[in-house]
Design a protein around this motif. Structure first.
Motif, short mmCIF file in Angstrom:
data_model
loop_
_atom_site.label_atom_id
_atom_site.label_comp_id
_atom_site.label_asym_id
_atom_site.label_seq_id
_atom_site.Cartn_x
_atom_site.Cartn_y
_atom_site.Cartn_z
N ASP B 2 0.83 -1.20 0.00
CA ASP B 2 0.00 0.00 0.00
C ASP B 2 0.87 1.26 0.00
O ASP B 2 2.09 1.17 -0.14
N ILE B 3 0.23 2.36 0.17
CA ILE B 3 0.95 3.64 0.12
C ILE B 3 1.98 3.76 1.24
O ILE B 3 3.05 4.36 1.07
N ILE B 4 1.67 3.14 2.38
CA ILE B 4 2.61 3.19 3.51
C ILE B 4 3.88 2.39 3.19
O ILE B 4 4.99 2.83 3.47
N ASP B 5 3.70 1.23 2.56
CA ASP B 5 4.86 0.44 2.16
C ASP B 5 5.75 1.24 1.21
O ASP B 5 6.97 1.24 1.33
N ARG B 6 5.13 1.92 0.28
CA ARG B 6 5.89 2.74 -0.66
C ARG B 6 6.64 3.84 0.05
O ARG B 6 7.80 4.12 -0.24
#
Lengths: 151, 151
Positions: B2-6
């Motif tokens: 998700d965006i947090i992983d990115r």
DNA sequence: GCGGTCATGGATATAATCGACCGCAAAATC
DNA sequence: GATTTTGCGGTCGATTATATCCATGACCGC
């Protein structure tokens, strides 16, 4: 910068998370000594940074391409340089010998992404002519470093 | 992914030595959660490795060049691939579209190093024709990862 | 409501960092 | 030429910071 420093850099290049004592064992030095050497290498600039090599596929950027460009005559080189530095898709950009001005390495999500990329450069007035080469597969892959703006 | 992983990958790409709690602060998660995400990203292959970006100058490899090659007709492609993978000077090697077979990125100590590099490939029977482009300067520099055999 | 996924917070293990001290080698002095 | 001085780079042990593990609890989709 002796052979031990090189060895340390090489070990860190393979895996930057190895512990100092682990590295120390490999180069026959104490953890403290290794730490001090790494500190020196870092402050002197021999080690520029520690980073992670990500998988472009996992980040939905499966297409790797090389783009040769001829800069528009009278184009603002400084402006182009800061444009390239800030552009999230541009992994590398080199001023090169030969018939073209610059060679760029780009990561995009699709072929449409290449078109958009070129269109954007044209809009900015940098581009007069270009040639795009797509990587079909990579025998030796360079690391992929996610650029800030790419998130 | 998700965006947090990115975001985490992006933060690590800038500086892989940031502490988990530091990263946690940036993405509003606990250090444990960040640790778990990094573990997952690593085992899934999204993060391939943590590494150090070195300065080629400091390692006496100031010359960056791109070499196009046309593989000799009937050359053993598999042999070429393992040759390229093991060669310390070859930072990247891509099978590409266009008139040439492969595009390679190499780091060498001097112009004589390029000549030696090409001669070695010729000796191995891979090369029939090549074109070498030298990088004069780099607007956006890719990371330089010291290869094992280069120490 | 239930199972699975993911986050939290504290305990524990591991690792990095710091400071005091030592030894060697090159430079300076006698 | 011998001796002293100086500075660099090392070791070791103490301290601090960090990662890792684990038990628990919230949230979401079925």
């Amino acid at each position: 910068m002796d052979i031990i420093d090189r060895k340390i850099i090489s070990l860190l290049a393979q895996d930057a998370r190895r512990s100092l004592s682990d590295i120390g064992g490999a180069v026959e030095l104490s953890a403290s000594a290794v730490n001090e050497r790494i500190r020196r290498l870092t402050t002197s600039g021999a080690i520029r940074r520690t980073t992670v090599d990500a998988d472009p596929q996992a980040l939905d950027l499966p297409i790797l391409a090389f783009v040769w460009i001829a800069l528009a005559p009278g184009a603002d080189e400084a402006a182009f340089r800061s444009y390239a530095a800030a552009h999230p898709s541009i992994a590398e950009c080199h001023h090169v010998t030969g018939p073209w001005s610059y060679l760029m390495k780009i990561h995009v999500g699709s072929l449409a992404g290449i078109e958009a990329f070129l269109a954007d450069m044209k809009e900015h007035g940098f581009l007069v002519r270009s040639e795009t080469i797509i990587a079909l597969s990579s025998v030796v892959d360079g690391p992929f470093i996610l650029k800030e703006g790419m998130v």
